[in-house]
Write a protein that holds these residues in place. Sequence first.
Motif, PDB file in Angstrom:
ATOM      1  N   VAL A 133       0.833  -1.205   0.000  1.00  0.00           N
ATOM      2  CA  VAL A 133       0.000   0.000   0.000  1.00  0.00           C
ATOM      3  C   VAL A 133       0.869   1.257   0.000  1.00  0.00           C
ATOM      4  CG1 VAL A 133      -1.645   1.343   1.383  1.00  0.00           C
ATOM      5  CG2 VAL A 133      -2.017  -1.100   1.017  1.00  0.00           C
ATOM      6  N   VAL A 134       1.884   1.288   0.869  1.00  0.00           N
ATOM      7  CA  VAL A 134       2.758   2.460   0.945  1.00  0.00           C
ATOM      8  C   VAL A 134       3.536   2.639  -0.353  1.00  0.00           C
ATOM      9  CG1 VAL A 134       4.794   3.399   2.117  1.00  0.00           C
ATOM     10  CG2 VAL A 134       2.922   2.451   3.453  1.00  0.00           C
ATOM     11  N   SER A 135       4.080   1.563  -0.888  1.00  0.00           N
ATOM     12  CA  SER A 135       4.873   1.654  -2.108  1.00  0.00           C
ATOM     13  C   SER A 135       4.038   2.105  -3.299  1.00  0.00           C
ATOM     14  CB  SER A 135       5.530   0.304  -2.406  1.00  0.00           C
ATOM     15  OG  SER A 135       6.291   0.379  -3.581  1.00  0.00           O
ATOM     16  N   LEU A 136       2.862   1.535  -3.464  1.00  0.00           N
ATOM     17  CA  LEU A 136       2.012   1.922  -4.584  1.00  0.00           C
ATOM     18  C   LEU A 136       1.527   3.364  -4.445  1.00  0.00           C
ATOM     19  CD1 LEU A 136       0.036  -1.409  -5.062  1.00  0.00           C
ATOM     20  CD2 LEU A 136       1.912  -0.531  -6.453  1.00  0.00           C
ATOM     21  N   THR A 137       1.216   3.766  -3.230  1.00  0.00           N
ATOM     22  CA  THR A 137       0.808   5.153  -2.995  1.00  0.00           C
ATOM     23  C   THR A 137       1.945   6.115  -3.321  1.00  0.00           C
ATOM     24  OG1 THR A 137      -0.725   4.439  -1.272  1.00  0.00           O
ATOM     25  CG2 THR A 137      -0.099   6.765  -1.274  1.00  0.00           C
ATOM     26  N   MET A 138       3.152   5.780  -2.876  1.00  0.00           N
ATOM     27  CA  MET A 138       4.296   6.642  -3.165  1.00  0.00           C
ATOM     28  C   MET A 138       4.588   6.682  -4.660  1.00  0.00           C
ATOM     29  SD  MET A 138       6.784   5.800   0.045  1.00  0.00           S
ATOM     30  CE  MET A 138       7.964   7.099  -0.261  1.00  0.00           C
ATOM     31  N   SER A 139       4.407   5.588  -5.356  1.00  0.00           N
ATOM     32  CA  SER A 139       4.630   5.575  -6.802  1.00  0.00           C
ATOM     33  C   SER A 139       3.663   6.496  -7.522  1.00  0.00           C
ATOM     34  CB  SER A 139       4.503   4.154  -7.343  1.00  0.00           C
ATOM     35  OG  SER A 139       5.554   3.358  -6.865  1.00  0.00           O
ATOM     36  N   VAL A 140       2.414   6.486  -7.094  1.00  0.00           N
ATOM     37  CA  VAL A 140       1.416   7.375  -7.703  1.00  0.00           C
ATOM     38  C   VAL A 140       1.776   8.833  -7.418  1.00  0.00           C
ATOM     39  CG1 VAL A 140      -1.002   8.117  -7.596  1.00  0.00           C
ATOM     40  CG2 VAL A 140      -0.450   5.680  -7.693  1.00  0.00           C
ATOM     41  N   VAL A 141       2.086   9.138  -6.158  1.00  0.00           N
ATOM     42  CA  VAL A 141       2.408  10.516  -5.788  1.00  0.00           C
ATOM     43  C   VAL A 141       3.663  10.989  -6.514  1.00  0.00           C
ATOM     44  CG1 VAL A 141       3.151  11.986  -3.862  1.00  0.00           C
ATOM     45  CG2 VAL A 141       1.239  10.413  -3.569  1.00  0.00           C
ATOM     46  N   PHE A 142       4.699  10.165  -6.527  1.00  0.00           N
ATOM     47  CA  PHE A 142       5.950  10.559  -7.194  1.00  0.00           C
ATOM     48  C   PHE A 142       5.748  10.695  -8.705  1.00  0.00           C
ATOM     49  CE2 PHE A 142       8.788   8.511  -3.706  1.00  0.00           C
ATOM     50  CZ  PHE A 142       8.390   9.505  -2.823  1.00  0.00           C
ATOM     51  N   GLY A 143       4.952   9.829  -9.294  1.00  0.00           N
ATOM     52  CA  GLY A 143       4.679   9.927 -10.718  1.00  0.00           C
ATOM     53  C   GLY A 143       3.939  11.204 -11.066  1.00  0.00           C
ATOM     54  N   LEU A 144       2.923  11.534 -10.264  1.00  0.00           N
ATOM     55  CA  LEU A 144       2.175  12.768 -10.514  1.00  0.00           C
ATOM     56  C   LEU A 144       3.023  14.004 -10.242  1.00  0.00           C
ATOM     57  CD1 LEU A 144      -1.287  11.790  -8.987  1.00  0.00           C
ATOM     58  CD2 LEU A 144      -0.718  12.058 -11.413  1.00  0.00           C
ATOM     59  N   LEU A 145       3.882  13.929  -9.250  1.00  0.00           N
ATOM     60  CA  LEU A 145       4.738  15.062  -8.909  1.00  0.00           C
ATOM     61  C   LEU A 145       5.816  15.292  -9.962  1.00  0.00           C
ATOM     62  CD1 LEU A 145       5.172  17.133  -6.631  1.00  0.00           C
ATOM     63  CD2 LEU A 145       6.699  15.492  -5.550  1.00  0.00           C
ATOM     64  N   GLY A 146       6.341  14.227 -10.532  1.00  0.00           N
ATOM     65  CA  GLY A 146       7.424  14.361 -11.496  1.00  0.00           C
ATOM     66  C   GLY A 146       7.002  14.487 -12.937  1.00  0.00           C
ATOM     67  N   ALA A 147       5.745  14.160 -13.249  1.00  0.00           N
ATOM     68  CA  ALA A 147       5.280  14.163 -14.642  1.00  0.00           C
ATOM     69  C   ALA A 147       5.481  15.500 -15.358  1.00  0.00           C
ATOM     70  CB  ALA A 147       3.830  13.726 -14.707  1.00  0.00           C
ATOM     71  N   PRO A 148       5.241  16.641 -14.727  1.00  0.00           N
ATOM     72  CA  PRO A 148       5.433  17.906 -15.457  1.00  0.00           C
ATOM     73  C   PRO A 148       6.893  18.194 -15.825  1.00  0.00           C
ATOM     74  CG  PRO A 148       4.049  18.250 -13.525  1.00  0.00           C
ATOM     75  CD  PRO A 148       4.598  16.860 -13.443  1.00  0.00           C
ATOM     76  N   TYR A 149       7.830  17.487 -15.231  1.00  0.00           N
ATOM     77  CA  TYR A 149       9.248  17.764 -15.455  1.00  0.00           C
ATOM     78  C   TYR A 149       9.919  16.763 -16.403  1.00  0.00           C
ATOM     79  CZ  TYR A 149       8.192  20.634 -11.460  1.00  0.00           C
ATOM     80  OH  TYR A 149       7.612  21.541 -10.620  1.00  0.00           O
ATOM     81  N   VAL A 150       9.145  15.908 -17.044  1.00  0.00           N
ATOM     82  CA  VAL A 150       9.688  14.937 -17.989  1.00  0.00           C
ATOM     83  C   VAL A 150       9.832  15.607 -19.354  1.00  0.00           C
ATOM     84  CG1 VAL A 150       9.275  12.750 -19.167  1.00  0.00           C
ATOM     85  CG2 VAL A 150       8.720  12.974 -16.754  1.00  0.00           C
ATOM     86  N   ASP A 151      10.982  15.436 -19.972  1.00  0.00           N
ATOM     87  CA  ASP A 151      11.238  15.979 -21.305  1.00  0.00           C
ATOM     88  C   ASP A 151      10.847  14.909 -22.323  1.00  0.00           C
ATOM     89  OD1 ASP A 151      12.127  17.323 -23.531  1.00  0.00           O
ATOM     90  OD2 ASP A 151      14.260  16.969 -23.120  1.00  0.00           O
ATOM     91  N   ARG A 152       9.802  15.185 -23.093  1.00  0.00           N
ATOM     92  CA  ARG A 152       9.285  14.217 -24.063  1.00  0.00           C
ATOM     93  C   ARG A 152       9.664  14.598 -25.495  1.00  0.00           C
ATOM     94  NH1 ARG A 152       5.627  14.998 -20.081  1.00  0.00           N
ATOM     95  NH2 ARG A 152       4.846  13.185 -18.992  1.00  0.00           N
ATOM     96  N   SER A 153      10.788  15.191 -25.709  1.00  0.00           N
ATOM     97  CA  SER A 153      11.177  15.620 -27.052  1.00  0.00           C
ATOM     98  C   SER A 153      12.059  14.568 -27.712  1.00  0.00           C
ATOM     99  CB  SER A 153      11.925  16.950 -26.985  1.00  0.00           C
ATOM    100  OG  SER A 153      13.103  16.806 -26.225  1.00  0.00           O
ATOM    101  N   GLY A 154      12.109  14.607 -29.036  1.00  0.00           N
ATOM    102  CA  GLY A 154      12.999  13.722 -29.777  1.00  0.00           C
ATOM    103  C   GLY A 154      12.536  12.293 -29.862  1.00  0.00           C
ATOM    104  N   GLY A 155      11.266  12.030 -29.723  1.00  0.00           N
ATOM    105  CA  GLY A 155      10.757  10.670 -29.866  1.00  0.00           C
ATOM    106  C   GLY A 155      10.976   9.791 -28.654  1.00  0.00           C
ATOM    107  N   GLY A 156      11.486  10.344 -27.581  1.00  0.00           N
ATOM    108  CA  GLY A 156      11.692   9.570 -26.361  1.00  0.00           C
ATOM    109  C   GLY A 156      11.343  10.407 -25.149  1.00  0.00           C
ATOM    110  N   PHE A 157      11.902  10.046 -24.050  1.00  0.00           N
ATOM    111  CA  PHE A 157      11.663  10.823 -22.847  1.00  0.00           C
ATOM    112  C   PHE A 157      12.934  10.844 -22.017  1.00  0.00           C
ATOM    113  CE2 PHE A 157      10.781   6.512 -21.629  1.00  0.00           C
ATOM    114  CZ  PHE A 157      11.291   6.411 -20.344  1.00  0.00           C
ATOM    115  N   GLN A 158      13.017  11.843 -21.164  1.00  0.00           N
ATOM    116  CA  GLN A 158      14.166  11.969 -20.274  1.00  0.00           C
ATOM    117  C   GLN A 158      13.702  12.680 -19.014  1.00  0.00           C
ATOM    118  OE1 GLN A 158      17.394  14.194 -21.941  1.00  0.00           O
ATOM    119  NE2 GLN A 158      18.570  14.180 -20.052  1.00  0.00           N
TER     120      GLN A 158
END
Length: 149
Positions: free
Chosen positions: A48-73
């Motif tokens: 429960v803790v791990s899955l919750t943290m994964s959701v929170v971290f994913g939502l928190l970090g999503a705006p900072y992902v660089d999706r240019s050049g056909g991939g992501f970074q």
Amino acid sequence: MSESPSSSPSSAMPVTPPSGTTATEPAPAARPHRAGAIVLVAGVVLAVVSLTMSVVFGLLGAPYVDRSGGGFQFNFQFGDPRPAVSFLGIASPLHVVVGGLVGIWIIVQSIVAIAADWGRAAGIAALIIAVVTPIVSFALFMAILLTAG
């Protein structure tokens, strides 16, 4: 009127049990071992803790992902001027290390519970949860990180 020690009933000769029997008391009932139940609860809490943290971290970090050049970074580092990225730079590795250590402890204890029959069914369930949780947690983190934002 005191009685002499030799005339008291407690000083009589001990009575021996009939042949073929012993004078020992029956062994007390063994306490049920709860190792399987304990690791099952720990495994569910970890999941429960791990899955919750994964959701929170994913939502928190999503705006900072660089999706240019056909991939992501993505590069989450502590000390970044953006507070969310700096937080993820510490929290994500901490999540992996602490979750991994607790997961290894659960795997070892569930194997002990299974082998010693100290809650075998619960130990099997805990083992499955401890093995599957990191895979599902990582997949969930990556799916949210790459699709949200």
